[in-house]
Design a protein around this motif. Sequence first.
Motif, PDB file in Angstrom:
ATOM      1  N   LEU A  78       0.762  -1.204   0.099  1.00 35.66           N
ATOM      2  CA  LEU A  78      -0.172   0.039  -0.091  1.00 35.66           C
ATOM      3  C   LEU A  78       0.859   1.151  -0.034  1.00 35.66           C
ATOM      4  O   LEU A  78       0.349   2.176  -0.578  1.00 35.66           O
ATOM      5  CB  LEU A  78      -0.735  -0.033   1.274  1.00 35.66           C
ATOM      6  N   GLN A  79       1.799   1.219   0.871  1.00 36.99           N
ATOM      7  CA  GLN A  79       2.854   2.508   0.991  1.00 36.99           C
ATOM      8  C   GLN A  79       3.546   2.543  -0.343  1.00 36.99           C
ATOM      9  O   GLN A  79       3.887   3.855  -0.929  1.00 36.99           O
ATOM     10  CB  GLN A  79       3.875   2.217   2.222  1.00 36.99           C
ATOM     11  N   PRO A  82       0.316   4.144  -3.171  1.00 36.91           N
ATOM     12  CA  PRO A  82      -1.023   4.698  -2.581  1.00 36.91           C
ATOM     13  C   PRO A  82      -2.248   5.235  -3.601  1.00 36.91           C
ATOM     14  O   PRO A  82      -1.958   5.507  -4.460  1.00 36.91           O
ATOM     15  CB  PRO A  82      -0.294   5.906  -2.226  1.00 36.91           C
ATOM     16  N   GLN A  83      -3.321   4.596  -3.070  1.00 30.02           N
ATOM     17  CA  GLN A  83      -4.596   4.932  -3.856  1.00 30.02           C
ATOM     18  C   GLN A  83      -4.676   4.054  -5.257  1.00 30.02           C
ATOM     19  O   GLN A  83      -5.594   4.130  -5.898  1.00 30.02           O
ATOM     20  CB  GLN A  83      -4.834   6.280  -4.164  1.00 30.02           C
ATOM     21  N   ARG A 101      -6.072   4.886   5.436  1.00 31.81           N
ATOM     22  CA  ARG A 101      -4.928   6.046   5.839  1.00 31.81           C
ATOM     23  C   ARG A 101      -3.511   5.486   5.362  1.00 31.81           C
ATOM     24  O   ARG A 101      -3.031   6.371   4.995  1.00 31.81           O
ATOM     25  CB  ARG A 101      -4.913   6.117   7.551  1.00 31.81           C
ATOM     26  N   GLY A 103      -2.863   3.840   2.589  1.00 33.53           N
ATOM     27  CA  GLY A 103      -3.135   3.885   1.108  1.00 33.53           C
ATOM     28  C   GLY A 103      -3.921   3.193   0.445  1.00 33.53           C
ATOM     29  O   GLY A 103      -3.937   3.356  -0.966  1.00 33.53           O
ATOM     30  N   SER A 105      -7.058   2.297  -1.552  1.00 27.74           N
ATOM     31  CA  SER A 105      -8.365   2.913  -2.223  1.00 27.74           C
ATOM     32  C   SER A 105      -9.352   2.351  -1.715  1.00 27.74           C
ATOM     33  O   SER A 105     -10.590   3.247  -1.652  1.00 27.74           O
ATOM     34  CB  SER A 105      -8.167   2.741  -3.747  1.00 27.74           C
TER      35      SER A 105
END
Length: 265
Positions: A78-79, A82-83, A101, A103, A105
């Motif tokens: 995720l890091q 992100p998104q 939070r 990252g 989506s």
Amino acid sequence: MEFRPCIDIHNGKVKQVVGGSLRDETDSAVENFVSEKDAAFFAEFYKKKRIRGGHVIMLNSADSPYYEETRKQALRALQAYPQGLQIGGGVTAGNAEEYVRAGASHVIVTSYVFQNGEIHYENLHKLKSEVGAQHIVLDLSCRRKGGEYVIVTDRWQKETREVLAAPLLDRLAEECDEFLIHAVDVEGKAGGIEKDLVMLLGKWGRRPVTYAGGVHDFEDLRMLQAYSGGKLNVTIGSALDLFGGCMKLEEVLDFMGKTGKQDST
């Protein structure tokens, strides 16, 4: 139709497994592929290719000795993007916001919502109040039972009493942004798609739906396109060259571009 990538993590490693073979009690599964690369590597790769909407799935139960390492791998993914990725595996109203939070989506949820064989709308509404429907993907993975598709939970090990059909999809569509649906009988076997399920989902079409299970060549993609009317997104696991298979990612993306824009859903 849009290609949606995957990062499946089991026992702290990125793998492709036969979905129906997962066993929590032994932390085991039939493995098709085990990567020497970590989850962040694949996330960065998808980011460079600008492929969005993939799912990171943690395949260990929360009480597994491997769970924390699997979770660390997922968070690193995720890091790294992100998104760009969704995350599933042990998601609840208590930790969903943390993943958003971090990252994600979207958070992908099954077992928290489907308990004791039925839908717990109270839990679904708690989740919705925490992160909003726009961040929720409901995993309605299923297996054929008679002439119906029964939703399964807990890493596809437990059957529910809920049958995947248009009325259920209509009801749940108000509570989420997308659906993810693995055809568990063919998941990880690269032996062909579940045609009846694809047709059922293609006829519905009110929300983005990602189908996973059985794709092993481009003929399967053509059938998926035809049987769904191009309305389904698709995940390819064991058959993809990234995971030791024969289907080249660049050719898959080229196929998607020719049969329907990546953002068509």
